[in-house]
Every structure is written in C-alpha cells, then in structure tokens.
Design a protein around this motif. Sequence first.
Motif, PDB file in Angstrom:
ATOM      1  N   TYR A  87       0.809  -1.385  -0.240  1.00  0.00           N
ATOM      2  CA  TYR A  87      -0.014  -0.016  -0.435  1.00  0.00           C
ATOM      3  C   TYR A  87       1.105   1.289   0.208  1.00  0.00           C
ATOM      4  O   TYR A  87       0.773   2.036  -0.772  1.00  0.00           O
ATOM      5  CB  TYR A  87      -0.993  -0.147   0.876  1.00  0.00           C
ATOM      6  N   LEU A 132       4.715  -8.578  -5.122  1.00  0.00           N
ATOM      7  CA  LEU A 132       3.663  -9.027  -4.124  1.00  0.00           C
ATOM      8  C   LEU A 132       2.653  -9.605  -4.552  1.00  0.00           C
ATOM      9  O   LEU A 132       2.080  -8.718  -5.654  1.00  0.00           O
ATOM     10  CB  LEU A 132       3.502  -8.131  -2.515  1.00  0.00           C
ATOM     11  N   PRO A 133       1.414 -10.292  -4.483  1.00  0.00           N
ATOM     12  CA  PRO A 133       0.175 -10.150  -4.763  1.00  0.00           C
ATOM     13  C   PRO A 133      -0.529  -8.905  -4.240  1.00  0.00           C
ATOM     14  O   PRO A 133      -0.248  -8.292  -4.017  1.00  0.00           O
ATOM     15  CB  PRO A 133      -0.501 -11.077  -4.549  1.00  0.00           C
ATOM     16  N   ASN A 134      -1.648  -8.649  -5.732  1.00  0.00           N
ATOM     17  CA  ASN A 134      -2.637  -7.567  -5.375  1.00  0.00           C
ATOM     18  C   ASN A 134      -2.827  -7.091  -3.735  1.00  0.00           C
ATOM     19  O   ASN A 134      -2.916  -7.631  -3.295  1.00  0.00           O
ATOM     20  CB  ASN A 134      -2.711  -7.105  -6.293  1.00  0.00           C
ATOM     21  N   LEU A 135      -2.999  -6.146  -3.470  1.00  0.00           N
ATOM     22  CA  LEU A 135      -3.895  -5.920  -2.273  1.00  0.00           C
ATOM     23  C   LEU A 135      -4.858  -5.877  -2.070  1.00  0.00           C
ATOM     24  O   LEU A 135      -5.367  -6.813  -0.725  1.00  0.00           O
ATOM     25  CB  LEU A 135      -4.102  -4.157  -2.415  1.00  0.00           C
ATOM     26  N   GLU A 136      -5.753  -6.122  -2.618  1.00  0.00           N
ATOM     27  CA  GLU A 136      -7.349  -7.305  -2.771  1.00  0.00           C
ATOM     28  C   GLU A 136      -6.894  -8.266  -2.859  1.00  0.00           C
ATOM     29  O   GLU A 136      -7.965  -9.475  -1.848  1.00  0.00           O
ATOM     30  CB  GLU A 136      -7.950  -7.571  -4.034  1.00  0.00           C
ATOM     31  N   LYS A 137      -5.848  -9.424  -3.144  1.00  0.00           N
ATOM     32  CA  LYS A 137      -6.013 -10.783  -2.488  1.00  0.00           C
ATOM     33  C   LYS A 137      -4.714 -10.678  -1.401  1.00  0.00           C
ATOM     34  O   LYS A 137      -5.475 -11.434  -0.473  1.00  0.00           O
ATOM     35  CB  LYS A 137      -4.854 -10.952  -3.415  1.00  0.00           C
ATOM     36  N   GLN A 144     -13.118  -2.024   4.887  1.00  0.00           N
ATOM     37  CA  GLN A 144     -12.090  -2.236   3.993  1.00  0.00           C
ATOM     38  C   GLN A 144     -10.200  -1.741   4.102  1.00  0.00           C
ATOM     39  O   GLN A 144     -10.703  -0.354   4.504  1.00  0.00           O
ATOM     40  CB  GLN A 144     -12.199  -2.517   3.250  1.00  0.00           C
ATOM     41  N   GLY A 145      -9.811  -2.299   3.476  1.00  0.00           N
ATOM     42  CA  GLY A 145      -8.486  -1.780   2.710  1.00  0.00           C
ATOM     43  C   GLY A 145      -7.509  -1.961   3.992  1.00  0.00           C
ATOM     44  O   GLY A 145      -7.720  -2.486   4.987  1.00  0.00           O
TER      45      GLY A 145
END
Lengths: 440, 274
Positions: free
Chosen positions: B157, B172-177, B241-242
């Motif tokens: 982030y 890294l995988p995406n933030l949502e994942k 979230q987030g």
Amino acid sequence: MQLLLLGINHRTALLDVREKLWFSDDELRSALPALKSRFFSECFIISTCNRTEVYGVVDGPGEAATVEAAAGPVIDYLLDLKSAAGSDTRSALYTLGGAGAAAHLFKLASGIDSMIIGDIQILNQVKTHYNLAADMHVTGTFLSKLIQTAFHVGKRVRTETTICEGAVSVSYAAVELSNKIFSNLSEKTALLIGAGETGEITAKNLVARGIGSLTIANRTRAKADELAASIGGAAIEFDDLLTKLQSVDIVISSVNSPAYVLTADQVKRTMKVRSNAPLLIVDIGVPRNIDPDVNKLENVFVHTMDSLARIVDQNLSRRKTEIPAVNAIILQELTAIRQWFEALQVNPTISDLREMFETVRAEEVKKNINRFSKEDRDLVELVTKRIVNKLLHLPTTNLKNMNGENADDSHTRIHAIRTLFGLHHTRADSKDASAPETKQ
Amino acid sequence: MTTHIVLLNILLPVAYFATVWAYAKAFFKNSPAAKKIKTPLLGATLVCHALYLLARTFRFDHPPITTVFEIMSVIAFSIALSYRVIEYVTKTKNTGYFILILALGFQLISTLFIQDLTDVKTVLRSHLLGVHVVSALLGYSAFAISAVYGFLYLMLYHHIKSNHFGVVYENLPNLEKLEGLAMTAVLSGFVLLSVAIGVGLIWLPRAFESFSYFDPKLIGTVIVWALYGGGLISKWAIGWQGRKIMILSIAAFSISIFSLTIINLFFSGFHKFY
C-alpha cells in the motif's frame, strides 16, 4: 552452403530511410522468387516498420569474404528493385553470415533486438512472412529448421526469463497498476473522464483486459457517446461525474482543464459514501486534473504521467537485466542447430563418398572379373570391398568427429572433400528436393 | 528411535533455512531455480517435521505439547502447513519468505532448547487436551499469518502510494488478494480459537479441581477471541476494508502476543503447566 543475412533496422537507419526498403505482401510475392532464382537456394524476407531483413541460403564455403561477396549483388539488386539506391540506404545496410546471421534471427525472436526490449510481437510478423515465403516455395529444409528454432527460442525466453514481463508503455502501466490493487478486473468498473488520446488508449487496454464496465464522461456529450460506441462502454453527462465516482473502482482522467476536475474534498466525501472502498485514479491530464492532496486520502491511489513513466522505466531496466539469460538460451539453441547443420552436411558427404568409391570398385571389378577364375570371383568381390572399407574408415571417422569444431572450418573441409572427390555430380544425380546441401 | 529424533531435530532448522532461502531468492532475485525448488523443498521440510512430531509422540508417549519448546515446534509446523495450504488453495506463491521465516525462528529456538520429557502429568496425556492445544496453536498460527499478510498489505500500500515500484511492487500479490488472504487467515484463526475455547470449557472443569473462569489465560484468550470477532463484524457489518482493517489485524495480533506474554510471565493459575 552458407546462411546470409542482409538488412536494415531501427538501429542503423531512421524511418525515412527504412521505409525505402519496406516490402508490401504483394512486393514480397514478386521479389522472393526473383531473389531465389538469382542468388539463393532458399530465402525469406521480414519487412516491418522497424526492419527489413533478407535471409538467404547461398552456395559456397563459409568464409567471411564469401559473405561480403555474396551480399554485394543482392544489395545492388534490392536497391535497384526498390529504387532506393543512395549512399544513406547502402550505408545503413548490414550483412551477416553463418552463425552470426542465425544468432541475429534468434535475438530478433527473443525480443532483445526489438525497439522495446522484450517486445516479441515480431515473432508473429516473422511467422507471417515465413508462411508467405513457404507459400511461394522459396524456403526449404534449412530455413524451416532455422525458423522453428527461432520460435523455440522465443517460447523459451517467454517461459524461462522475465524479459517480456512488465508494462513498457504508459497506458499499459496504468493497467498494471490496476492489477496491483485489484484482483479481478472483470469485477471492477472504470470511469474515463475526458476523451484525450492517452486516456482513450488506457481505457481500450482496460477493456481488452476484461474490465467489468466502462463509463465515459466528457464535457462534449456527443464525443463521449462516440467513444463509448467505439470502445464499448456507456456515456454519462459530465455533471454526473461525482455520482458515478461513488461506485467505480478505477478513474482515468485525461481532460484539458486549467482547474482540478476532482478536489480532495469532493473525493473525501465520495469515499465516505463508498465505504472507503479502494479507488485508483490515473491522472494523465496536463495540467494535472486531480488535486494532489487526493493521494493523501486513505485507500485512494493517485498516479500521474510521472509515476506511470517511472513504472515503464523500471520495467525496461529490469528487462535489460534479463539479457544475459536470453543470450545463454540463444547460445544453447545455436549450438544445437549447428550440430544439426553439421550432421546435415556430414552424413550426405560420407554417404556420397562411400557411393563414389563403391561405384569405382564395382566398375573396376566388372571390367576385370573375367581375368579371374570362377572360384576366385567371390573372393575378388570380398577383398575389393574390404580395401574400400579400410580406405574409407579413417576419413569417415574424421568427418564424423568434425561435429563440434568451428562451423566455418568444417564447412570448408566438407566443401574441399566434395570438390576433391567430385561429389557434386553424385549428389545432383540423387538430389532430394528437400535437402539444401544437395545444391552444392 | 531417539537417534532419529535427534537427527531430525538438527535437520529441521537446516531444512527450514534452505526453504526460506529458496523463497527469498525467488522473491528478491527472481531466481528461476529457486522458483522451481521452493515448493518441493517446503513439502520435504513438512514431511520431515511431521515425522519428527510423530516420532516424539510415540517415543515419549504423549503429544509434543508438554513443554514450551515442544509447542514452539508444533507452532512452526502449523505455520508452515497453513502457508502450504494457502499456497495450494490461492496459487499465491510469492509470500512464503515472509511467513516461513516465522516457522524457521520458532523451530530454531525449539531445536536449541528442547528436552526429552518422558515423565509428564497424567492430565497432559488427554486426547481432549490434544484437540484443545492443537486448535489453539493452529488458531494463533493463523492469526500470525494474517498479521504477516496485513504487514505485506501495508508495505505494498505504502509503495504504491509513494510511487516505489521495486521488488515489493513487482513480486507481491495485489492488495485485494493480500487483504483476502489476511481475512481468510483471521476467519480460520477465529474458528480454531473458538474450538479451543469450547473444548477447553468442556474439558478444563473436569480435569482441574482448581478450575476458575477468572483464570488470567482464559480471560486473555477470550479477549483476543472477542477482538478478532469484533474485527470480523466490523468487516462484514460496517464494511471496513483496505488499510484500516489490515491495521486492525496487526494490532489484534500484537495485543494477543503481548497479553499472553504478560499473563505467562506475571500471572499464575491452574492454566499453567510448565
């Protein structure tokens, strides 16, 4: 037999020079048979906006002087054919022979010779142009094997290195950013503000990557409608932008406006309504469309042309670090194809040599067989065959052992043997249309 | 048998180190060889670890949960196993270094200080205790994993926000994942801790005459459980979230570790065996 390459590309010439030697498909259809009949046993041409390259198989030993000698008339012919005779065009042309030419094709297939490193769109163009040449019956065993190996190099490079990974254009960098924030673009929605060119390309890329839905807001509604119809999406009134902002995940802003299109206060209020769901805003307007303070808001990611350019630069730098790994793959494939080529050269030569000796032996035995008693005739056959076998044993072994030596040396030796023993005629008599070495 | 246990005990930190090294090489250096061997190496390490725990169970006639250092080995195993399951289910293969380094740490400490304990209290041989302790340990391992994913989320982030597009951004995988992985780990941990508390409430009053609902460890565990439960509710009911929910996940894990450490060090009660 020798592989010859002559060409012009983005490194050696500017577009105004390159375009003089560009071939349309129709021009290729007429040029290829002419080139083959005049200079080559096999040939094909790759002609794209960045390069025109002629690959041909010529007769003769693999000596550097021969490459230059063989290339000269072909260059003259091409410049004449394209009415491009001039010092600028001639000096921009390069020639390579043998392993150098093959290595160049493999570099092309791997993307390290492309204008943007790792761009292997050229592979499709190579395939198309090779197919065209094959349809014109100007290719054969050698070029077919070379092209297949080039495709194999391209495939290995894609799977074994990361040279093709990472966005290398601003519009793709925006899509890459989207993929770093969101898992599944098909479940996300995007809003394009304005109808600027880069914004439109970015939106098209998002659509191509399967974005769930695309909405377009433009001050001129008709233009938004037109764009929505052309790239697939829905148009809304520009004044409804803030309402739409409550539900979209990605915003691309490309408006020519002196004032901010979205301020920090507006986005802050919107974020409350949308339960703080992550929002990516790609600001590619100049001057900037989005208040820089928007990036300070939680779960809002604002990226401008500068940050997208940084992604592109880093991806290009990272791609460059993969070049040694790509070169290692090219070297492995060059070694493999050289071994194949040498076997292709050596085996028919051994076969021809044995056939020639056997013919001489059989003829001489036939001429003189009556001088021997009937009881001894079988023995004569046996002894003469043994003599021939013993005479040929050492040359055969040495020829087979030549695999692995310098390619040019082995070509020269094979050529010398064929000339010395007059093997040209022997192969010509039993010529196999698919075997290029038979032309020697 | 004991020789095998000693050898495996020495081999395990080496195997974990090799696995962590492979995951690190794959993440930071993009090494194709490391990418190829890391998952098989983890599989082999897990097999060795499972054999080690089974060997200890049979050799010493009790599950390996009777000393702090036995428990550390079980924690290392559960973290590594949980990660392998996550990797298999989500096909997210780039985060192993950050998770498995925890397993390496736990196993290294366990290897250095573990002792062979043959004379254990009868109460520690109970099967219900096994369910209670194993579910609690798996639960805390899941919380540890969620905290690591929360940390990775915040790292990525920050990198995206501040235009740092380096190794972290690339690998890294995406933030949502990452958020999904963290929340899955929290949910798994919450369910497992619920089982541990449930089984504990059934078994502990029967096993201990001195059982008390005011036992500090019991209270601490329930507070941790409530904290994570509250986090899950805020995610689903309020819609957090987030970044905010990831900070909550890390905070909850920090509070868990801090409170359990304080309780173990400064409070006594029936819930203390070693």
